[in-house]
Design a protein around this motif. Structure first.
Motif, PDB file in Angstrom:
ATOM      1  N   ILE A 252      57.782  -0.839 -34.153  1.00  0.00           N
ATOM      2  CA  ILE A 252      57.622  -0.960 -32.697  1.00  0.00           C
ATOM      3  C   ILE A 252      58.945  -0.694 -31.988  1.00  0.00           C
ATOM      4  N   ARG A 253      60.025  -1.268 -32.509  1.00  0.00           N
ATOM      5  CA  ARG A 253      61.322  -1.163 -31.824  1.00  0.00           C
ATOM      6  C   ARG A 253      61.947   0.216 -31.952  1.00  0.00           C
ATOM      7  N   ASP A 257      53.955   4.083 -31.717  1.00  0.00           N
ATOM      8  CA  ASP A 257      52.916   3.583 -30.823  1.00  0.00           C
ATOM      9  C   ASP A 257      52.057   2.553 -31.555  1.00  0.00           C
ATOM     10  N   ILE A 258      51.390   1.735 -30.774  1.00  0.00           N
ATOM     11  CA  ILE A 258      50.682   0.576 -31.326  1.00  0.00           C
ATOM     12  C   ILE A 258      49.501   0.996 -32.204  1.00  0.00           C
ATOM     13  N   VAL A 259      48.863   2.125 -31.889  1.00  0.00           N
ATOM     14  CA  VAL A 259      47.726   2.590 -32.692  1.00  0.00           C
ATOM     15  C   VAL A 259      48.197   2.968 -34.094  1.00  0.00           C
ATOM     16  N   THR A 260      49.330   3.650 -34.165  1.00  0.00           N
ATOM     17  CA  THR A 260      49.885   4.036 -35.466  1.00  0.00           C
ATOM     18  C   THR A 260      50.256   2.810 -36.291  1.00  0.00           C
ATOM     19  N   VAL A 261      50.901   1.853 -35.649  1.00  0.00           N
ATOM     20  CA  VAL A 261      51.311   0.628 -36.353  1.00  0.00           C
ATOM     21  C   VAL A 261      50.081  -0.124 -36.865  1.00  0.00           C
ATOM     22  N   ALA A 262      49.054  -0.201 -36.037  1.00  0.00           N
ATOM     23  CA  ALA A 262      47.814  -0.889 -36.444  1.00  0.00           C
ATOM     24  C   ALA A 262      47.189  -0.219 -37.658  1.00  0.00           C
ATOM     25  N   GLN A 263      47.200   1.111 -37.681  1.00  0.00           N
ATOM     26  CA  GLN A 263      46.629   1.846 -38.803  1.00  0.00           C
ATOM     27  C   GLN A 263      47.418   1.567 -40.083  1.00  0.00           C
ATOM     28  N   ALA A 268      42.230  -4.271 -37.754  1.00  0.00           N
ATOM     29  CA  ALA A 268      40.983  -3.766 -37.179  1.00  0.00           C
ATOM     30  C   ALA A 268      40.999  -3.866 -35.657  1.00  0.00           C
ATOM     31  N   ASN A 269      41.825  -4.780 -35.121  1.00  0.00           N
ATOM     32  CA  ASN A 269      41.872  -5.023 -33.684  1.00  0.00           C
ATOM     33  C   ASN A 269      43.292  -4.798 -33.184  1.00  0.00           C
ATOM     34  N   LEU A 270      43.447  -3.990 -32.138  1.00  0.00           N
ATOM     35  CA  LEU A 270      44.779  -3.715 -31.599  1.00  0.00           C
ATOM     36  C   LEU A 270      45.445  -4.964 -31.036  1.00  0.00           C
ATOM     37  N   TYR A 276      53.353  -7.860 -31.842  1.00  0.00           N
ATOM     38  CA  TYR A 276      54.672  -7.337 -32.209  1.00  0.00           C
ATOM     39  C   TYR A 276      55.377  -6.650 -31.045  1.00  0.00           C
ATOM     40  N   THR A 277      54.633  -6.376 -29.971  1.00  0.00           N
ATOM     41  CA  THR A 277      55.250  -5.745 -28.807  1.00  0.00           C
ATOM     42  C   THR A 277      55.902  -6.775 -27.893  1.00  0.00           C
TER      43      THR A 277
END
Length: 293
Positions: A252-253, A257-263, A268-270, A276-277
């Motif tokens: 994140i830092r 992007d948050i979608v990539t990090v979630a993957q 399963a949920n953003l 972490y943001t």
């Protein structure tokens, strides 16, 4: 035997323990009910019989913990949850005829999970090289560089790996029995290859990436102990999940992007990843210092 508050509480504790609740959790429930009982006696001058407790008592107890005792929301919510479980159990057993209305939980602003700073990460890696084995370094790199859960790490088989000079992925079985492929960055690839060169000689008939001495794999408990021991050398009190949090925070830092990090993390949920943001206290302090007149 005549039903008393003490007898009913003992039955409750024995019932949940026999139902599989951990002893430490049972003891925590007991303490939390006792805290309420002390408040009730101090407030009313009476013993807290379950059939005499009202919803107003529960609201006043919650307010007392918040305003008078100044307890943290997490502590207050835990104590109230223990009382709710106890009272719901008593209602189900027929000790009380009416189920009470419980006050809403106290919300608190979520803070980002504990993660290691860059200096701490370097200290950990340095001590891993000094005191750890090739296996330990590979374990640490997979969690801190790739963000894998400890359960995912110990479940990796050789067939799950695709490691080359300039590419690398690992297939892991995450929560909900969902497989995902996670890229393996350069330093983690290097650590894995060094471990593979050693493990091939030591465990030729075992297809787990991290074998035990028999034909199986090491356990999550084994990994926890490895991380804890190396953490001590670095002056850190560590749990494997801190390394996963560190991987997420680093991504994140550095602009992911948050979608990539979630993957990558297998969320399963953003909303799970969004934690972490959130800025930590040090970041907020710097913002305030810059804006201060």
């Amino acid at each position: 035997m005549k039903n008393t508050s003490g007898n009913i509480l003992s039955d409750f504790l024995e019932d949940i323990y026999s139902g599989g609740t951990a002893r430490s959790t049972v003891e925590a429930y007991q303490k939390d009910v006792v805290y309420f009982s002390k408040w009730y006696i101090d407030t009313t001058g009476k013993e807290p019989h379950l059939w005499d407790i009202t919803s107003i008592d529960l609201r006043e107890y919650q307010e007392y913990m918040l305003s008078v005792q100044g307890l943290m929301p997490a502590t207050i919510n835990r104590r109230m949850a223990a009382m709710e479980k106890y009272i719901r159990w008593a209602h189900g057993k027929g000790y009380i005829s009416r189920l009470l209305a419980f006050p809403k939980i106290i919300k608190e602003q979520k803070t980002p999970p504990k993660a290691l700073g860059r200096v701490e990460q370097n200290r950990l890696l340095r001590e891993a090289e000094r005191h750890g084995k090739a296996r330990d370094i590979a374990l640490i790199r997979l969690m801190m560089s790739c963000g894998l859960r400890v359960g995912e790490v110990v479940s990796i088989r050789l067939s799950d790996l695709d490691i080359g000079e300039r590419h690398g992925t690992v297939a892991v079985l995450g929560k909900g029995k969902k497989y995902r492929k996670v890229p393996v960055p350069p330093e983690a690839r290097k650590a894995i290859k060094e471990w593979l060169a050693e493990r091939t000689q030591r465990y030729p008939d075992n297809d787990w990436l991290f074998p035990n001495r028999n034909v199986g794999n090491i356990t999550a408990r084994n990994v926890e102990q490895v991380i804890k021991n190396i953490g001590k050398f670095a002056g850190l009190d560590l749990h494997p999940h801190v390394l996963r949090h560190t991987a997420a925070t680093n991504m994140i830092r550095t602009g992911a992007d948050i979608v990539t990090v979630a993957q990558i993390l297998g969320h399963a949920n953003l909303n799970t990843t969004a934690i972490y943001t959130k800025p930590d206290s040090k970041t907020m302090l710097k913002a305030l210092e810059k804006g201060e007149v």
